[in-house]
Scaffold this motif. Structure first.
Motif, PDB file in Angstrom:
ATOM      1  N   MET A  23     -99.177 -25.002  -1.355  1.00  0.00           N
ATOM      2  CA  MET A  23     -98.042 -24.111  -1.129  1.00  0.00           C
ATOM      3  C   MET A  23     -98.425 -22.657  -1.417  1.00  0.00           C
ATOM      4  O   MET A  23     -98.167 -21.752  -0.623  1.00  0.00           O
ATOM      5  CB  MET A  23     -96.974 -24.590  -2.114  1.00  0.00           C
ATOM      6  CG  MET A  23     -95.664 -23.987  -2.079  1.00  0.00           C
ATOM      7  SD  MET A  23     -94.660 -24.962  -3.243  1.00  0.00           S
ATOM      8  CE  MET A  23     -94.932 -24.052  -4.750  1.00  0.00           C
ATOM      9  N   ARG A  49     -92.919 -24.596   3.025  1.00  0.00           N
ATOM     10  CA  ARG A  49     -91.603 -25.126   2.657  1.00  0.00           C
ATOM     11  C   ARG A  49     -91.643 -26.641   2.450  1.00  0.00           C
ATOM     12  O   ARG A  49     -91.084 -27.167   1.499  1.00  0.00           O
ATOM     13  CB  ARG A  49     -90.578 -24.762   3.734  1.00  0.00           C
ATOM     14  CG  ARG A  49     -90.069 -23.338   3.594  1.00  0.00           C
ATOM     15  CD  ARG A  49     -88.974 -23.038   4.594  1.00  0.00           C
ATOM     16  NE  ARG A  49     -89.511 -22.769   5.923  1.00  0.00           N
ATOM     17  CZ  ARG A  49     -89.162 -23.452   7.011  1.00  0.00           C
ATOM     18  NH1 ARG A  49     -88.306 -24.440   6.927  1.00  0.00           N
ATOM     19  NH2 ARG A  49     -89.685 -23.160   8.180  1.00  0.00           N
ATOM     20  N   PHE A  52     -93.253 -27.503  -0.663  1.00  0.00           N
ATOM     21  CA  PHE A  52     -92.345 -27.209  -1.777  1.00  0.00           C
ATOM     22  C   PHE A  52     -91.375 -28.369  -1.987  1.00  0.00           C
ATOM     23  O   PHE A  52     -91.064 -28.734  -3.124  1.00  0.00           O
ATOM     24  CB  PHE A  52     -91.605 -25.902  -1.489  1.00  0.00           C
ATOM     25  CG  PHE A  52     -90.661 -25.467  -2.573  1.00  0.00           C
ATOM     26  CD1 PHE A  52     -90.971 -25.686  -3.914  1.00  0.00           C
ATOM     27  CD2 PHE A  52     -89.471 -24.817  -2.280  1.00  0.00           C
ATOM     28  CE1 PHE A  52     -90.109 -25.277  -4.928  1.00  0.00           C
ATOM     29  CE2 PHE A  52     -88.603 -24.413  -3.274  1.00  0.00           C
ATOM     30  CZ  PHE A  52     -88.922 -24.641  -4.591  1.00  0.00           C
TER      31      PHE A  52
ATOM     32  N   LEU B  58     -88.955 -20.561  -2.720  1.00  0.00           N
ATOM     33  CA  LEU B  58     -90.354 -20.806  -3.075  1.00  0.00           C
ATOM     34  C   LEU B  58     -90.880 -19.790  -4.089  1.00  0.00           C
ATOM     35  O   LEU B  58     -91.884 -20.025  -4.758  1.00  0.00           O
ATOM     36  CB  LEU B  58     -91.174 -20.674  -1.790  1.00  0.00           C
ATOM     37  CG  LEU B  58     -92.055 -21.820  -1.404  1.00  0.00           C
ATOM     38  CD1 LEU B  58     -92.305 -21.758   0.081  1.00  0.00           C
ATOM     39  CD2 LEU B  58     -93.353 -21.680  -2.140  1.00  0.00           C
ATOM     40  N   THR B 239     -90.959 -13.632  -2.149  1.00  0.00           N
ATOM     41  CA  THR B 239     -91.855 -14.784  -2.251  1.00  0.00           C
ATOM     42  C   THR B 239     -93.315 -14.355  -2.142  1.00  0.00           C
ATOM     43  O   THR B 239     -94.171 -14.796  -2.918  1.00  0.00           O
ATOM     44  CB  THR B 239     -91.540 -15.808  -1.147  1.00  0.00           C
ATOM     45  OG1 THR B 239     -90.170 -16.145  -1.224  1.00  0.00           O
ATOM     46  CG2 THR B 239     -92.385 -17.046  -1.298  1.00  0.00           C
TER      47      THR B 239
END
Lengths: 160, 428
Positions: A23, A49, A52, B58, B239
């Protein structure tokens, strides 16, 4: 049995590190390619994503194993050994119930998404959802283990 | 359906105190509603898993890793030494240094618990050695730790931004001024307490020492400026900024300060994933519960009922503040936030309240909730670090609570405190 549990825990740990690193690498690759080379990646955002999603559920398993999920323990903290064991049994019952629900519906949703494609990646959406029943199963097992431990404590502290 | 959901929420709130994990209870409450409302249960894994399918969110695990790396790389010592050299000569100097240290640490860490457990350990040990009692040391540590999630980066603000569909970048930048105001308010409170309690003071260590400690802490002090600068010049999304920040922290720890090696990385990452799991279990199940609340039309009912009382935005904010402060006493911050956002935000927007200001009010309220009994995560962690009973620490923290509430009142009645800076930097 403890050997199997330890092996499973190591697999979860390894997967957790791998998904997290993946990630992180995706986001970094996106930054580098977009700003340094002006060539944005089409798939990095999406892959990051999905990794995640996996990472979150793997963390969920690890937190269940290390018993670090948040709970309000004001009442349990103020009671004795027996009371605490009783509270622990209630807690594992709740965790178990929810994990079983998630396991059942998780298998359903994974099956339904097996032939649905992701946007820019080679695997199907079912792969993203597959971690739900896997995590639910692991959490259910830890809930049973916790319940047994609490039960034994309750028995041990029984007044003669 | 509204009554059904309200009943379930009530039952959920009571069972919370029996001690099961928050996420399991939120999930079960959601399930109970779905079954009784006749909605297929397959929505559960869908809502839960897709809550994590978010690029802005995230940033959360990345900032958690950054905090862990920073704490392992001995930066907390460097920051506290610098803060001591700057304000240590005042009466109650280590209390003041504690606040300044938290402000600097806040620029790299997004969680109050990380502040209390990481920097707090260093601060409390130093303060005890200097003759402060454990309550005094713990109280100021807990109170100043709440600055962490107000000054960017901030875990609660990422979650708020995603859940309330507000720009995380704008929330981050809006937190700068209130965060500094919190520090000022706490410093004034320390000033008055230190005279009354005759707290110890240090001689000034000289400009040489000030310069030396500044150089030792330099890379930690500039980190927030790099982070904020990168994000607000529009170069990075939060992010992406988080990923760059992690690289910065890793370079610092591995090559500059050399406090850890590559071999420590797996453990650091594993701890990060664990914390991510704890946070995300809450975020995911609360998203499910939020969906149920929306289906049950709780937001509309609640909004209609409130706007029937008054349509004055200030009255609404006042009600929200009281509600959040009370809920904050009894609930964990992230869970409370996620459940209350779908209920409170729509009405706020309808009344014309700035979404960024509302976000700041929301987050600050719940951060104050982390240092109020009976359920206060930061208070709990700090009590353990300081080795004082929870109740005594709670009492010692009380004066600082007033200082923080003063800042809360200020950002409530004066929107410019939170909205001026984001407008200045983001509206070009």
């Amino acid at each position: 049995m403890p050997l199997l549990a330890r092996a499973a825990a190591r697999v979860v740990d390894a997967l957790a590190i791998a998904t997290f690193a993946g990630m992180f690498a995706c986001v970094l690759a996106q930054v580098v390619l977009r700003y340094a080379f002006d060539r944005p990646l089409v798939w990095s955002d999406e892959l990051a994503r999905y990794l995640f999603v996996w990472c979150a559920f793997l963390g969920w398993i690890i937190a269940a194993r290390r018993r670090s999920h948040l709970a309000i323990s004001v009442l349990a903290d103020r009671s004795g050994t027996r009371g605490r064991a009783l509270f622990a049994i209630v807690a594992s019952a709740a965790a178990f119930a929810f994990a079983v629900l998630l396991l059942g519906y998780g298998i359903q949703i994974t099956a339904r998404n097996l032939d649905i494609d992701t946007v820019a990646l080679f695997f199907s959406f079912g792969v993203v959802y597959a971690i739900v029943p896997l995590a639910a199963f692991a959490v259910a097992v830890y809930a049973v283990v916790d319940a047994i431990a609490a039960w034994q404590q309750l028995r041990a502290s029984e007044p003669p | 359906m509204t009554t059904l959901m309200a009943t379930i929420l009530g039952a959920w709130f009571i069972t919370l105190f029996l001690g099961p994990t928050l996420y399991a209870l939120m999930g079960l409450a959601g399930f109970a509603f779905l079954v009784l409302a006749g909605i297929p249960g397959i929505v559960i894994p869908q809502k839960i898993a897709m809550a994590a399918n978010s690029f802005p969110l995230l940033a959360a695990p990345l900032f958690i890793l950054m905090g862990n790396v920073m704490n392992t790389s001995g930066i907390s010592y460097r920051i506290f030494d610098f803060a001591k050299a700057v304000v240590g000569w005042m009466r109650g100097g280590l209390c003041q240094a504690n606040i300044i240290g938290s402000v600097i640490f806040a620029g790299m860490s997004g969680s109050a618990v990380a502040d209390a457990a990481g920097l707090g350990t260093v601060e409390i040990a130093a303060m005890k050695k200097e003759g402060y009692d454990a309550e005094t040391a713990g109280a100021i540590t807990a109170a100043s730790a709440t600055i962490g999630p107000i000054i960017p980066p901030s875990l609660p603000m990422i979650v708020y931004g995603v859940a309330a569909e507000t720009s995380v970048g704008a929330l981050f930048i809006a937190g700068v001024i209130p965060g500094l105001l919190m520090a000022v308010a706490l410093m004034i409170m320390v000033r008055s307490l230190s005279i009354r309690q005759a707290m110890p003071r240090h001689p000034f260590e000289g400009f040489g020492e000030l310069w030396r400690s500044f150089r030792r802490a330099f890379w930690a002090i500039v980190a927030p400026f790099l982070l904020i600068g990168g994000m607000f010049s529009g170069v990075f999304t939060p992010t992406e900024a988080a990923a760059v920040a992690v690289v910065y922290a890793l370079v610092l720890g591995l090559f500059v300060y050399r406090e850890f090696t590559w071999r420590d990385l797996p453990k650091l990452i594993l701890d990060t994933v664990e914390t991510t799991g704890v946070v995300m279990a809450l975020v995911m199940t609360a998203t499910l519960l939020g969906y149920c609340l929306t289906v049950a039309r709780i937001p509309q009912e609640f909004g209609g009922w409130l706007t029937a009382l008054s349509t004055n935005p200030l009255v609404y904010l006042l009600i929200v503040n009281v509600l959040l402060l009370v809920v904050g006493c009894f609930m964990e911050a992230l869970a409370a936030m996620l459940v209350l956002i779908p209920i409170l935000v729509p009405t706020a927007l309808k009344l014309g309240i700035d979404p960024v200001q509302f976000g700041l009010i929301f987050v600050l309220n719940l951060m104050i909730g982390t240092i109020t009994p009976p359920v206060g995560v930061v208070l709990f962690v700090t009590a353990k670090v300081a080795g004082v009973p929870f109740d005594r620490l709670a009492r010692a923290t009380l004066p600082y609570l007033w200082a923080l509430i003063a800042v809360l009142v200020l950002i409530t009645v004066w929107p410019a405190v939170t909205t001026w800076l984001p407008h200045l930097m983001l509206d070009k």
